[in-house]
Write a protein that holds these residues in place. Structure first.
Motif, mmCIF file in Angstrom:
data_model
loop_
_atom_site.group_PDB
_atom_site.id
_atom_site.type_symbol
_atom_site.label_atom_id
_atom_site.label_comp_id
_atom_site.label_asym_id
_atom_site.label_seq_id
_atom_site.Cartn_x
_atom_site.Cartn_y
_atom_site.Cartn_z
ATOM 1 N N UNK A 229 -12.547 -24.014 -48.254
ATOM 2 C CA UNK A 229 -12.336 -24.963 -47.159
ATOM 3 C C UNK A 229 -13.484 -24.921 -46.147
ATOM 4 N N UNK A 230 -14.063 -23.737 -45.990
ATOM 5 C CA UNK A 230 -15.205 -23.619 -45.073
ATOM 6 C C UNK A 230 -16.421 -24.367 -45.608
ATOM 7 N N UNK B 229 -10.470 -31.627 -47.681
ATOM 8 C CA UNK B 229 -9.737 -31.278 -48.903
ATOM 9 C C UNK B 229 -8.232 -31.159 -48.692
ATOM 10 N N UNK B 230 -7.752 -31.519 -47.500
ATOM 11 C CA UNK B 230 -6.354 -31.262 -47.151
ATOM 12 C C UNK B 230 -5.341 -31.546 -48.245
ATOM 13 N N UNK B 231 -5.401 -32.760 -48.799
ATOM 14 C CA UNK B 231 -4.378 -33.160 -49.764
ATOM 15 C C UNK B 231 -4.441 -32.348 -51.054
ATOM 16 N N UNK C 193 -0.467 -25.942 -53.656
ATOM 17 C CA UNK C 193 -0.374 -24.537 -53.247
ATOM 18 C C UNK C 193 0.784 -24.356 -52.266
ATOM 19 N N UNK C 194 0.911 -25.303 -51.330
ATOM 20 C CA UNK C 194 2.012 -25.223 -50.359
ATOM 21 C C UNK C 194 3.353 -25.279 -51.089
ATOM 22 N N UNK D 214 -4.988 -25.673 -42.464
ATOM 23 C CA UNK D 214 -6.223 -24.979 -42.096
ATOM 24 C C UNK D 214 -7.493 -25.678 -42.571
ATOM 25 N N UNK D 215 -7.349 -26.740 -43.358
ATOM 26 C CA UNK D 215 -8.537 -27.372 -43.956
ATOM 27 C C UNK D 215 -9.568 -27.793 -42.910
ATOM 28 N N UNK D 216 -9.136 -28.629 -41.983
ATOM 29 C CA UNK D 216 -10.092 -29.177 -41.011
ATOM 30 C C UNK D 216 -10.624 -28.102 -40.077
#
Lengths: 127, 130
Positions: A9-10, A15-17, A22-23, A66-68
């Motif tokens: 993600x860093x 990539x949120x969706x 995983x959630x 946590x993506x953004x």
């Protein structure tokens, strides 16, 4: 595992969706395995699990949330070296880079802790 | 690994001066990268082949990956045929991804699918040891 997807993600924007699976696996496989199959969405154990250990949680991070923030924190913390590689800064200075990293990490940590503290307070109010 | 990285330092600067000036060179330990035109990359690779072995850095062209825009793939395959580079429009690079967003999406989806499987396996272990 969490370290791996946070690292991704860093490095990669927007990539949120892609982390929804995983959630779902955390919600419907992992947490019920720990707390029992009779959990519902807003059970306290489930809410607490997403808090850090210092806030009585299990430090499980929601990767869709946590993506953004991971991407933004990473680009800010490493802005000096990114500018150097892109040639938009006059000169790379190791000391400036280290200072950026140190300051950025502290600020990010403080922001995250304050958000999570607020979440804990909401949970405690509703108990 | 750190010592090895330091030992490899001498080959890095040679191309950063005036010999191959128009190639960006990200290095991570012994992972060399180059960004630039086809001609510049060819020149850079040739220099590395000449200078590298004296410092124990042996290049393996067949393991090298060339990332280009999709419409340049054919031209790249022709240009780098002799060296045998793998030509793609996107590839993972130092735990991240470079190249075409569509390829990146496929790569990310494969990674997340593997993590989902890992979480499910971990869940089975958690049940067993509760």
């Amino acid at each position: 595992l969490q370290q791996e997807w946070q690292f991704l993600q860093c490095l990669t924007k927007g990539l949120g969706l892609e982390f929804e699976g995983i959630v779902q696996a955390l919600q419907w496989d992992f947490l019920p395995a720990l707390f029992g199959d009779d959990l519902v969405d807003d059970d306290y154990p489930r809410q607490l699990a997403y808090l850090p250990v210092r806030r009585v949680g299990l430090a499980i991070l929601d990767p869709t949330v946590s993506t953004e923030s991971n991407w933004t924190a990473s680009t800010v913390i490493f802005s000096h070296i990114i500018a150097a590689i892109q040639g938009t800064t006059a000169e790379f200075r190791s000391a400036d880079h280290s200072a950026n990293v140190a300051t950025g990490k502290v600020e990010t940590q403080e922001q995250n802790l304050s958000k999570l503290q607020a979440k804990l307070e909401v949970i405690l109010e509703n108990l | 690994m750190v010592a090895y990285g330091i030992l490899l330092l001498p080959p890095h600067p040679f191309a950063q001066t005036d010999e191959v000036p128009d190639v960006d060179q990200p290095w991570y330990i012994d992972n060399a990268g180059a960004g630039g035109s086809f001609t510049s990359i060819q020149g850079y690779f040739k220099k590395l082949q000449e200078e590298g072995p004296r410092r124990g850095y042996l290049l393996e062209p067949l393991k090298s990956i060339l990332i280009v825009q999709p419409h340049k793939k054919v031209a790249a395959k022709i240009t780098f045929k002799v060296l045998g580079f793998t030509v793609v429009s996107g590839a993972h690079y130092l735990k991240g991804f470079l190249g075409d967003p569509a390829d990146q999406l496929v790569w990310v989806q494969e990674k997340t699918a593997s993590w989902v499987e890992a979480i499910k396996e971990l869940s089975l272990v958690a049940e067993r040891y509760l």
